[in-house]
Design an enzyme around this catalytic site. Structure first.
Site, PDB file in Angstrom:
ATOM      1  N   CYS A 199       5.135  -7.322   7.590  1.00 26.13           N
ATOM      2  CA  CYS A 199       6.183  -6.778   8.678  1.00 26.13           C
ATOM      3  C   CYS A 199       6.222  -7.844   9.629  1.00 26.13           C
ATOM      4  O   CYS A 199       5.263  -8.546  10.066  1.00 26.13           O
ATOM      5  CB  CYS A 199       5.526  -5.631   9.312  1.00 26.13           C
ATOM      6  SG  CYS A 199       6.827  -4.896  10.452  1.00 26.13           S
ATOM      7  N   GLY A 213       5.687  -2.487   6.839  1.00 30.87           N
ATOM      8  CA  GLY A 213       7.011  -2.700   7.135  1.00 30.87           C
ATOM      9  C   GLY A 213       7.923  -1.888   7.969  1.00 30.87           C
ATOM     10  O   GLY A 213       7.439  -0.748   8.350  1.00 30.87           O
ATOM     11  N   ASN A 219      -6.767   4.799  13.974  1.00 34.98           N
ATOM     12  CA  ASN A 219      -7.626   4.452  13.020  1.00 34.98           C
ATOM     13  C   ASN A 219      -7.953   2.944  13.366  1.00 34.98           C
ATOM     14  O   ASN A 219      -7.144   2.210  12.743  1.00 34.98           O
ATOM     15  CB  ASN A 219      -7.011   4.599  11.733  1.00 34.98           C
ATOM     16  CG  ASN A 219      -8.017   5.027  10.612  1.00 34.98           C
ATOM     17  OD1 ASN A 219      -9.313   4.557  10.676  1.00 34.98           O
ATOM     18  ND2 ASN A 219      -7.547   5.742   9.583  1.00 34.98           N
ATOM     19  N   SER A 241      10.433   6.450   9.292  1.00 35.96           N
ATOM     20  CA  SER A 241       9.814   6.086  10.253  1.00 35.96           C
ATOM     21  C   SER A 241      10.143   4.719  10.992  1.00 35.96           C
ATOM     22  O   SER A 241       9.963   3.681  10.320  1.00 35.96           O
ATOM     23  CB  SER A 241       8.361   6.257  10.308  1.00 35.96           C
ATOM     24  OG  SER A 241       7.821   6.204  11.363  1.00 35.96           O
ATOM     25  N   CYS A 292      -1.502  -3.045  14.612  1.00 37.00           N
ATOM     26  CA  CYS A 292      -1.305  -2.822  13.262  1.00 37.00           C
ATOM     27  C   CYS A 292      -1.966  -3.760  12.468  1.00 37.00           C
ATOM     28  O   CYS A 292      -1.642  -4.966  12.876  1.00 37.00           O
ATOM     29  CB  CYS A 292      -0.001  -2.461  13.217  1.00 37.00           C
ATOM     30  SG  CYS A 292       0.728  -2.496  11.452  1.00 37.00           S
ATOM     31  N   GLU A 303       0.877  -1.123  -0.123  1.00 34.47           N
ATOM     32  CA  GLU A 303      -0.040   0.064  -0.007  1.00 34.47           C
ATOM     33  C   GLU A 303       0.882   1.282   0.119  1.00 34.47           C
ATOM     34  O   GLU A 303       1.898   1.287   0.609  1.00 34.47           O
ATOM     35  CB  GLU A 303      -0.764  -0.065   1.249  1.00 34.47           C
ATOM     36  CG  GLU A 303      -1.941  -1.232   1.581  1.00 34.47           C
ATOM     37  CD  GLU A 303      -2.329  -0.810   2.885  1.00 34.47           C
ATOM     38  OE1 GLU A 303      -3.204  -1.757   3.393  1.00 34.47           O
ATOM     39  OE2 GLU A 303      -2.025   0.043   3.610  1.00 34.47           O
ATOM     40  N   HIS A 305       4.721   5.719  20.850  1.00 28.28           N
ATOM     41  CA  HIS A 305       3.215   5.103  21.220  1.00 28.28           C
ATOM     42  C   HIS A 305       3.200   4.994  22.863  1.00 28.28           C
ATOM     43  O   HIS A 305       2.082   4.616  23.156  1.00 28.28           O
ATOM     44  CB  HIS A 305       2.881   4.169  20.391  1.00 28.28           C
ATOM     45  CG  HIS A 305       3.045   4.129  18.998  1.00 28.28           C
ATOM     46  ND1 HIS A 305       2.313   5.419  18.234  1.00 28.28           N
ATOM     47  CD2 HIS A 305       3.337   3.324  17.842  1.00 28.28           C
ATOM     48  CE1 HIS A 305       3.087   5.314  17.073  1.00 28.28           C
ATOM     49  NE2 HIS A 305       3.248   4.028  16.783  1.00 28.28           N
ATOM     50  N   CYS A 328      -2.706   1.517   8.255  1.00 25.13           N
ATOM     51  CA  CYS A 328      -1.682   0.776   7.585  1.00 25.13           C
ATOM     52  C   CYS A 328      -1.916  -0.629   7.511  1.00 25.13           C
ATOM     53  O   CYS A 328      -2.308  -1.403   8.306  1.00 25.13           O
ATOM     54  CB  CYS A 328      -0.392   0.922   8.529  1.00 25.13           C
ATOM     55  SG  CYS A 328       1.101   0.018   8.146  1.00 25.13           S
ATOM     56  N   CYS A 365       3.346  -5.471  15.885  1.00 28.26           N
ATOM     57  CA  CYS A 365       2.856  -4.372  16.730  1.00 28.26           C
ATOM     58  C   CYS A 365       1.076  -4.736  16.892  1.00 28.26           C
ATOM     59  O   CYS A 365       0.741  -5.017  15.897  1.00 28.26           O
ATOM     60  CB  CYS A 365       2.895  -2.851  16.281  1.00 28.26           C
ATOM     61  SG  CYS A 365       4.738  -2.619  16.075  1.00 28.26           S
ATOM     62  N   CYS A 410       2.932   8.417   1.640  1.00 30.53           N
ATOM     63  CA  CYS A 410       3.438   7.475   2.661  1.00 30.53           C
ATOM     64  C   CYS A 410       3.892   6.316   2.024  1.00 30.53           C
ATOM     65  O   CYS A 410       3.192   5.707   1.212  1.00 30.53           O
ATOM     66  CB  CYS A 410       2.630   7.337   3.617  1.00 30.53           C
ATOM     67  SG  CYS A 410       2.862   6.284   4.844  1.00 30.53           S
TER      68      CYS A 410
HETATM   69  S1  SF4 Z   1       3.286  -0.478  12.965  1.00 21.67           S
HETATM   70 FE1  SF4 Z   1       5.064  -0.590  11.445  1.00 21.67          FE
HETATM   71  S2  SF4 Z   1       6.416  -2.014  12.613  1.00 21.67           S
HETATM   72 FE2  SF4 Z   1       4.883  -2.231  13.815  1.00 21.67          FE
HETATM   73  S3  SF4 Z   1       3.805  -4.184  12.748  1.00 21.67           S
HETATM   74 FE3  SF4 Z   1       2.803  -2.351  11.597  1.00 21.67          FE
HETATM   75  S4  SF4 Z   1       4.093  -1.831  10.098  1.00 21.67           S
HETATM   76 FE4  SF4 Z   1       5.372  -3.249  11.493  1.00 21.67          FE
END
Ligand code: SF4
Length: 363
Positions: free
Chosen positions: A120, A171, A302, A203, A127, A98, A228, A345, A124, A113
């Site tokens: 990834c 990622g 989000n 980032s 995410c 994306e 965070h 994301c 996290c 972005c």
């Molecule tokens: S927030 Fe970033 S580093 Fe964490 S799992 Fe999602 S894409 Fe990966």
């Protein structure tokens, strides 16, 4: 005896400029022709050799026999009422990634972005990309191409070129280090779009030794830490990477980055209801802002399917930002963009099953 020469076609975007020039020399090309070829590939972002109109028909044919141009294919585009545009691109092996175009008209800032990996490995908890696992690293040209495709859309839709790039998509950029640095060098090259690295932000979820390596790279890029949470226990609950890269090690790496480069550092801080938006969290955050000049961006969450975290209310976010600001820290609140599309994301790419599910080691 009749012999026929069969060429296995090679990815032409995988060559550095110097390597491509050598390659073309072997074919008897003059230097200015190689420069034209490089310009077509990286300045104009062409998808086929046929479009290289200042090369002869024979030269184009020769290229076609030996090389291919593995560009991204736009698979889906979503337009938000707030101007945000989200792209899902298909890679040559079927994986989906994306990119997001974020226009801020009043500041004349048009940001893309970009993703640095398909999926990834860092899992996290908040995410959607983390739920996919790592599928594979992107090449420098696949990262670069996201810029090219989104820039095309930006010019058509807004009559403007992209002004900023953030490596904040799918990622962890510092776990695909070589290719990300390669893409940054391409994007800032005079033989490419010539974008200022000062308008690029990498980032990271926080990998201390790679932050130090980036500081030593002599790139003028800005750095954002996805913070965070401002204490180790909370951060480790939500971001497993924190168990091996605690806040102390991150602070010393960032301090080194600041001293070595003088480039901007920011903290990204997604506000989660009742988790990291209280007065004690604000105090901890202020403490982490005392080591070097830093800007904090508080971001509205989000929500993604399958995550236990909820977004903080607008009032709570404002109150939290006020507490931090009153202690002399520069802080902005960013409202979530593209709420009417799959803007979180990984949400859009994750809808479409990626073809192979596997985990590979990161570089
Ligand atoms: S927030 Fe970033 S580093 Fe964490 S799992 Fe999602 S894409 Fe990966």
């Amino acid at each position: 005896m009749i012999t026929s020469e069969v060429h296995v076609r090679t990815d032409i975007l995988a060559f550095s400029d110097a390597a491509l020039q050598q390659e073309m020399e072997k074919l008897g090309w003059q230097r200015f022709r190689s420069d034209q070829l490089i310009s077509w590939l990286w300045e104009h972002g062409v998808r086929s050799f046929e479009e290289m109109t200042n090369l002869s028909k024979q030269q184009r044919q020769e290229l076609n026999e030996r090389y291919y141009i593995p560009r991204l294919v736009t698979d889906k585009v979503q337009y938000s009422t707030d101007g945000t545009v989200k792209f899902r691109f298909k890679l040559h092996d079927g994986y989906m990634i994306e990119s997001v175009l974020i226009p801020v008209d009043e500041e004349e800032r048009y940001t893309v972005c970009v993703s640095s990996q398909a999926g990834c490995s860092l899992t996290c908890k908040f995410c959607a990309t983390g739920q996919m696992g790592l599928l594979r690293n992107l090449t420098a040209s696949e990262i670069f191409d996201q810029y090219t495709e989104v820039n095309r859309c930006c010019q058509e839709r807004y009559g403007r070129k992209l002004s900023n790039i953030v490596f904040m998509g799918m990622g962890e950029p510092l776990l695909n280090y070589k290719q990300v640095v390669g893409a940054i060098r391409r994007l800032s090259s005079a033989k490419g779009p010539g974008l200022s690295p000062r308008r690029m932000t990498v980032s990271t979820a926080g990998i201390a030794k790679m932050i130090v390596r980036l500081a030593d790279e002599d790139l003028k890029v800005n750095l954002a830490l996805s913070l965070h949470a401002a204490d180790d226990d909370k951060r480790s609950t939500m971001m497993p990477i924190n168990e091996y890269n605690d806040l102390q090690s991150l602070m010393s790496a960032l301090k080194y980055f600041n001293q070595k480069t003088g480039n901007k550092i920011s903290y990204e801080y997604i506000a989660f209801a009742g988790f990291n938006d209280q007065a004690s969290d604000a105090r901890n955050l202020v403490r982490l802002c005392s080591h070097f000049p830093v800007m904090v961006n508080v971001i509205e969450y989000n929500p993604v399917r399958g995550s236990d975290y909820e977004k903080s209310s607008e009032d709570q976010i404002n109150q939290f930002a006020k507490m931090v600001r009153e202690q002399g820290v520069m802080i902005t609140v960013r409202r979530s963009r593209g709420k009417d599309i799959d803007a979180a994301c990984g949400q859009l790419a994750n809808q479409e099953q990626n073809p192979i599910s596997k985990t590979i080691p990161t570089s």
